[in-house]
Design a protein around this motif. Structure first.
Motif, PDB file in Angstrom:
ATOM      1  N   ALA A  68       4.226  -8.545  12.557  1.00 39.11           N
ATOM      2  CA  ALA A  68       3.813  -7.042  12.828  1.00 39.11           C
ATOM      3  C   ALA A  68       4.434  -5.885  12.093  1.00 39.11           C
ATOM      4  O   ALA A  68       5.444  -6.123  11.768  1.00 39.11           O
ATOM      5  CB  ALA A  68       3.665  -6.826  14.092  1.00 39.11           C
ATOM      6  N   GLY A  69       3.822  -4.997  11.861  1.00 42.81           N
ATOM      7  CA  GLY A  69       4.562  -3.817  11.241  1.00 42.81           C
ATOM      8  C   GLY A  69       3.481  -2.968  10.337  1.00 42.81           C
ATOM      9  O   GLY A  69       2.357  -3.364   9.991  1.00 42.81           O
ATOM     10  N   ILE A  70       4.085  -2.020   9.560  1.00 40.13           N
ATOM     11  CA  ILE A  70       3.629  -1.137   8.920  1.00 40.13           C
ATOM     12  C   ILE A  70       4.425  -0.827   7.467  1.00 40.13           C
ATOM     13  O   ILE A  70       5.560  -1.028   7.483  1.00 40.13           O
ATOM     14  CB  ILE A  70       3.254   0.344   9.494  1.00 40.13           C
ATOM     15  N   ARG A  71       3.874  -0.322   6.647  1.00 41.28           N
ATOM     16  CA  ARG A  71       4.468   0.155   5.231  1.00 41.28           C
ATOM     17  C   ARG A  71       3.843   1.529   5.219  1.00 41.28           C
ATOM     18  O   ARG A  71       2.874   1.792   5.323  1.00 41.28           O
ATOM     19  CB  ARG A  71       3.959  -0.565   3.994  1.00 41.28           C
ATOM     20  N   LEU A  72       4.831   2.478   4.822  1.00 41.45           N
ATOM     21  CA  LEU A  72       4.314   3.898   4.363  1.00 41.45           C
ATOM     22  C   LEU A  72       5.068   4.312   3.324  1.00 41.45           C
ATOM     23  O   LEU A  72       6.163   4.321   3.090  1.00 41.45           O
ATOM     24  CB  LEU A  72       4.696   4.726   5.719  1.00 41.45           C
ATOM     25  N   ASP A  73       4.085   4.816   2.348  1.00 40.32           N
ATOM     26  CA  ASP A  73       4.574   5.190   1.065  1.00 40.32           C
ATOM     27  C   ASP A  73       4.107   6.609   1.075  1.00 40.32           C
ATOM     28  O   ASP A  73       3.812   7.322   1.931  1.00 40.32           O
ATOM     29  CB  ASP A  73       4.274   4.402  -0.199  1.00 40.32           C
ATOM     30  N   HIS A  74       4.427   7.479  -0.229  1.00 42.31           N
ATOM     31  CA  HIS A  74       3.818   8.908  -0.419  1.00 42.31           C
ATOM     32  C   HIS A  74       2.475   8.958  -0.564  1.00 42.31           C
ATOM     33  O   HIS A  74       1.917  10.073  -0.389  1.00 42.31           O
ATOM     34  CB  HIS A  74       4.544   9.243  -1.522  1.00 42.31           C
ATOM     35  N   ARG A  75       1.690   7.916  -0.609  1.00 47.79           N
ATOM     36  CA  ARG A  75       0.447   7.973  -0.858  1.00 47.79           C
ATOM     37  C   ARG A  75      -0.587   7.197   0.289  1.00 47.79           C
ATOM     38  O   ARG A  75      -1.537   7.657   0.786  1.00 47.79           O
ATOM     39  CB  ARG A  75      -0.334   7.303  -2.050  1.00 47.79           C
ATOM     40  N   HIS A  76       0.070   6.022   1.085  1.00 47.30           N
ATOM     41  CA  HIS A  76      -0.692   5.320   1.940  1.00 47.30           C
ATOM     42  C   HIS A  76       0.112   4.705   3.204  1.00 47.30           C
ATOM     43  O   HIS A  76       1.183   4.648   3.125  1.00 47.30           O
ATOM     44  CB  HIS A  76      -1.029   3.718   1.099  1.00 47.30           C
ATOM     45  N   LEU A  77      -0.616   4.783   4.013  1.00 48.99           N
ATOM     46  CA  LEU A  77      -0.031   3.980   5.446  1.00 48.99           C
ATOM     47  C   LEU A  77      -0.905   2.681   5.467  1.00 48.99           C
ATOM     48  O   LEU A  77      -2.064   2.680   5.394  1.00 48.99           O
ATOM     49  CB  LEU A  77      -0.587   4.801   6.647  1.00 48.99           C
ATOM     50  N   ALA A  89      -5.333   6.133   3.011  1.00 54.55           N
ATOM     51  CA  ALA A  89      -4.966   7.023   2.385  1.00 54.55           C
ATOM     52  C   ALA A  89      -4.245   8.130   3.359  1.00 54.55           C
ATOM     53  O   ALA A  89      -5.000   8.636   4.166  1.00 54.55           O
ATOM     54  CB  ALA A  89      -5.986   7.834   1.221  1.00 54.55           C
ATOM     55  N   LEU A  90      -3.037   8.800   2.872  1.00 56.69           N
ATOM     56  CA  LEU A  90      -2.433   9.850   3.777  1.00 56.69           C
ATOM     57  C   LEU A  90      -3.445  11.193   3.649  1.00 56.69           C
ATOM     58  O   LEU A  90      -3.503  11.847   4.731  1.00 56.69           O
ATOM     59  CB  LEU A  90      -1.252  10.035   3.475  1.00 56.69           C
ATOM     60  N   ASP A  91      -4.028  11.436   2.399  1.00 60.03           N
ATOM     61  CA  ASP A  91      -4.672  12.493   2.301  1.00 60.03           C
ATOM     62  C   ASP A  91      -6.152  12.545   3.333  1.00 60.03           C
ATOM     63  O   ASP A  91      -6.612  13.494   3.635  1.00 60.03           O
ATOM     64  CB  ASP A  91      -5.300  12.402   0.869  1.00 60.03           C
ATOM     65  N   ASP A  92      -6.548  11.322   3.696  1.00 60.16           N
ATOM     66  CA  ASP A  92      -7.444  11.228   4.698  1.00 60.16           C
ATOM     67  C   ASP A  92      -7.154  11.541   6.199  1.00 60.16           C
ATOM     68  O   ASP A  92      -7.840  11.656   7.057  1.00 60.16           O
ATOM     69  CB  ASP A  92      -8.111   9.859   4.719  1.00 60.16           C
ATOM     70  N   ILE A  93      -6.087  11.448   6.510  1.00 60.36           N
ATOM     71  CA  ILE A  93      -5.427  11.334   8.021  1.00 60.36           C
ATOM     72  C   ILE A  93      -5.111  13.151   8.320  1.00 60.36           C
ATOM     73  O   ILE A  93      -4.249  13.663   7.473  1.00 60.36           O
ATOM     74  CB  ILE A  93      -4.099  10.963   8.047  1.00 60.36           C
ATOM     75  N   ALA A  94      -5.655  13.470   9.291  1.00 60.87           N
ATOM     76  CA  ALA A  94      -5.443  14.712   9.905  1.00 60.87           C
ATOM     77  C   ALA A  94      -4.065  14.746  10.741  1.00 60.87           C
ATOM     78  O   ALA A  94      -3.208  15.827  10.516  1.00 60.87           O
ATOM     79  CB  ALA A  94      -6.505  15.275  10.780  1.00 60.87           C
ATOM     80  N   HIS A  95      -4.011  13.752  11.684  1.00 60.79           N
ATOM     81  CA  HIS A  95      -2.786  13.691  12.550  1.00 60.79           C
ATOM     82  C   HIS A  95      -3.062  12.317  13.331  1.00 60.79           C
ATOM     83  O   HIS A  95      -4.119  11.503  13.246  1.00 60.79           O
ATOM     84  CB  HIS A  95      -2.717  14.885  13.230  1.00 60.79           C
TER      85      HIS A  95
END
Length: 145
Positions: A68-77, A89-95
């Motif tokens: 299990a896990g996540i990856r997080l860069d400057h553009r995507h979760l 896309a991080l741009d699509d996430i409000a919070h």
């Protein structure tokens, strides 16, 4: 086994959580105790249980485990990064919204269009780490108790 990687915004944050070896150790200790009981008390009628427990332990070792896990860069979760990864896309996430109604916290992604999506708790690091890495990328985490 839990692995955290990351440090700066330009870096990729990775959180991996592999299943523990506790079940294997518990099974092996149980088999040893049963074997000792057979030896010391001449309880040969329990010998079949040692074989069954040994077979179950070997089967458990051979069954592939989900990481299990996540990856997080400057553009995507990336959710479930090592098992059916899904980019958001991080741009699509409000919070992110955290509710602690049970032993584990429930986390939901709230999109800018108002939609919400629950996240599998096993994919996420502890809440304090999640708040830190999301804040580095400008995504607030709300409703934290």
């Amino acid at each position: 086994m839990i692995v955290h990687y990351a440090v700066h915004m330009s870096d990729v944050y990775e959180y991996r959580h592999a299943s523990s070896k506790g079940v294997i150790w518990l099974s092996l200790i149980g088999a040893m105790l049963l074997l000792a009981a057979v030896w010391f008390y001449d309880a040969y009628h329990l010998l079949w249980m040692v074989w069954v427990l040994g077979a179950v332990t070997i089967a458990w070792i051979l069954i592939p485990k989900r990481v299990a896990g996540i990856r997080l860069d400057h553009r995507h979760l990336i959710l479930s990064a090592w098992h059916q990864p899904r980019k958001i896309a991080l741009d699509d996430i409000a919070h992110l919204r955290v509710t602690a109604e049970s032993f584990e916290s429930d986390v939901a992604i709230v999109y800018k269009n108002g939609d919400e999506e629950g996240v599998f708790a096993g994919d996420l690091p502890d809440i304090d780490t999640l708040i830190f890495v999301m804040a580095e990328r400008g995504i607030p985490v709300r409703d934290v108790a």
